[in-house]
Design a protein around this motif. Structure first.
Motif, PDB file in Angstrom:
ATOM      1  N   ASP A 256       0.696  -0.920   0.010  1.00 14.49           N
ATOM      2  CA  ASP A 256       0.470  -0.307  -0.147  1.00 14.49           C
ATOM      3  C   ASP A 256       1.368   1.003  -0.184  1.00 14.49           C
ATOM      4  N   SER A 262      -7.319   6.748   2.797  1.00 10.44           N
ATOM      5  CA  SER A 262      -8.779   6.105   2.501  1.00 10.44           C
ATOM      6  C   SER A 262      -9.046   5.814   0.818  1.00 10.44           C
ATOM      7  N   GLN A 264     -10.795   6.125  -1.237  1.00  8.41           N
ATOM      8  CA  GLN A 264     -12.148   7.007  -1.550  1.00  8.41           C
ATOM      9  C   GLN A 264     -11.297   8.469  -1.480  1.00  8.41           C
ATOM     10  N   LYS A 316      -3.294   1.019  -3.760  1.00  7.63           N
ATOM     11  CA  LYS A 316      -3.056   0.598  -1.939  1.00  7.63           C
ATOM     12  C   LYS A 316      -2.798  -0.858  -2.431  1.00  7.63           C
TER      13      LYS A 316
END
Length: 393
Positions: A256, A262, A264, A316
Motif C-alpha cells: 500500500d 482511504s 476514496q 493501495k
C-alpha cells in the motif's frame, strides 16, 4: 567433572552464565568462535536495539498467537523494563526512541559486551573460545579444540547454540543433527526476518538502494508499517522482515503506497484535472509519490490504468511478484529448533535431566525491533536460574 557448563557465547548463553554465577555455581562457558558475542556485536553495528518499551500486553502480542506458555513466562520474568534496568546496571545509559525502541546511548554493542564480560569474569567465569561442541553421552560432552579433543562432565548444562542463520558468526545449526540423532525433537529451521527475492526488470536498476517510506505491506492477516529498501536482490528492511511467517506459508504480498489515505481519498486526488501533465507528474503532484514508489507501481502494474478508481486500487494494493524468501543464512534469525514438547517448563530437556536449552535454538519466532534480543535474554536467564537450582542425583 565440572559444576555448570554453558555451551554458546551469545546473549542467551551469557545471561545463563550470569544467572548461574549469581546463584553461586562455578561456571565454564565455551564458544566455538574465536571470540564471544560475535552475532550480538553485528546486531549492534547499526544501533543496538535492546527491546521495545511498551505495555506488556502489546509487547507479548507481537510474538504471535502461537507463543508457547513457557516463552510467555520467560518474557514476563524479564521483559522490557527488566532489560532496561539490566543494561543500566552495567553502566550503559539508555534512551527510548520515538517508536518506543530502547537503545544504549553508545548505540554500539561493544561497550555493553565489554562491561558484561568484565562483570562475569569478576564473578569467576571460566571461558574458552574455539571449543566446538561435537556430541554428548548422557552428561558427558565432547569438544574439538585447538589443543585436540576435550571432554567435560558437568553437573548441569545450558545449551545456547543459536539458530541457523549467519553461520560465519557462529549460528550454523549443525547441532540440530546431533540432537535429532539423540532422539530430541527438533523442528526444521526456516528463515525469519529476511528479505524477499525479486527478479527485477532492467528499468529498476537505477532505483537500487532507494528507500520506500510511508508504506504498508500486507501478507495474509499480517500488516507491517516500516521502511523497505529496493536492492539488487529484492526488497530488504524492517518493513518486510516481520511478514516472514505469512510469506513462508505462501501468502501473497501487496504494498500500500498510501496507507494513510482511504481508497476514496486516493480516488478523489487522482480524479483532479491533470491538464497536459504526464501521469508520472500527476502522481507526484497529487499523491507525492516518489520516483522509487512510482517505479515499483509500474514494475508490477502495467500498463497503468487511467481510470482513477482502478489506479487507486492498484496504488493501495500493488501486487509484489516475488521468488520467495532470501536464503536462510542471510536471515537475521530463524524459526524452528528444539521443540517445546521436548522441554519441561524450566526449559530442561525431559529426556536429559540437568540439561537446559535457551535462545534462538528453541522453536519460536520473533520480529526484530528488540523482541528477538529480549527473548534471548529472557530464555537464557530462565534456563540459567533453573539450572542453578537443579541438583543432579
Amino acid at each position: 567433572m565440572t559444576d555448570a557448563l554453558v555451551i554458546g557465547g551469545g546473549p542467551a548463553g551469557l545471561m545463563a552464565a550470569e544467572a548461574l554465577l549469581t546463584a553461586g555455581r562455578t561456571v565454564t562457558l565455551v564458544e566455538a568462535k574465536p571470540s564471544i558475542g560475535r552475532k550480538f556485536l553485528m546486531a549492534g553495528k547499526s544501533g543496538l536495539n535492546l527491546t521495545k518499551m511498551q505495555a506488556f500486553g502489546p509487547f507479548l502480542a507481537t510474538y504471535g498467537t502461537g507463543l508457547h506458555p513457557t516463552m510467555r513466562a520467560c518474557l514476563k520474568a524479564f521483559g522490557p523494563s527488566e532489560v532496561k534496568g539490566w543494561a543500566e546496571g552495567l553502566g550503559q545509559t539508555t534512551f527510548t526512541g520515538s517508536t518506543g525502541r530502547l537503545f544504549p546511548h553508545a548505540m554500539k554493542a561493544s561497550p555493553l559486551l565489554r562491561a558484561w564480560l568484565a562483570r562475569l569474569d569478576a564473578l569467576g567465569l571460566e571461558r574458552h573460545t574455539r571449543w566446538r561442541w561435537v556430541d554428548w553421552e548422557r552428561n558427558i560432552h565432547h569438544f574439538e579444540t585447538p589443543e585436540g579433543a576435550r571432554v567435560l562432565t558437568p553437573r548441569v548444562t545450558v545449551f545456547a547454540l543459536g539458530g541457523a542463520s549467519w553461520a560465519r558468526l557462529g549460528s550454523d545449526g549443525h547441532w540440530a543433527e546431533r540432537f535429532a540423532a539423540n532422539g530430541i525433537e527438533v523442528a526444521p529451521f526456516q528463515p525469519s526476518n529476511v528479505g524477499q527475492l525479486v527478479e527485477w526488470s532492467d528499468h529498476m536498476v537505477r532505483h537500487f538502494g532507494a528507500p520506500l517510506k510511508g508504506i504498508a505491506l500486507h501478507a495474509g492477516d499480517q500488516v507491517s508499517r516500516g521502511e523497505v529498501v529496493i536492492s539488487k536482490r529484492g526488497l530488504e528492511g524492517g518493513g518486510v522482515y516481520p511478514l516472514a511467517p505469512s510469506l513462508r506459508e505462501g501468502a501473497d504480498l501487496t504494498l500500500d503506497l498510501m496507507p494513510d489515505l482511504s481508497l476514496q481519498a486516493v480516488v478523489e486526488r487522482l480524479a483532479k484535472p491533470k491538464g497536459k501533465a504526464s501521469l508520472s507528474n500527476h502522481l507526484r503532484r497529487v499523491l507525492k509519490l516518489s520516483p522509487a514508489a512510482q517505479a515499483i507501481l509500474r514494475e508490477f502494474v502495467h500498463p497503468l490504468p487511467h481510470d482513477p478508481i482502478a489506479l487507486a486500487q492498484m496504488i493501495k494494493a500493488v501486487p509484489i511478484r516475488h521468488a520467495g524468501l532470501r536464503p536462510m543464512d542471510e536471515a537475521i534469525s530463524t524459526a524452528g529448533g528444539v521443540s517445546f514438547d521436548a522441554l519441561d517448563d524450566t526449559l530442561m530437556l525431559k529426556d536429559r535431566p540437568g540439561t537446559f536449552c535457551a535462545g534462538e535454538m528453541l522453536d519460536w519466532d520473533a520480529p526484530t525491533g528488540g523482541y528477538l534480543l529480549t527473548a534471548c535474554f529472557a530464555t537464557g536467564l530462565w534456563a540459567g536460574r533453573h539450572a542453578a537450582e537443579y541438583d543432579r542425583p
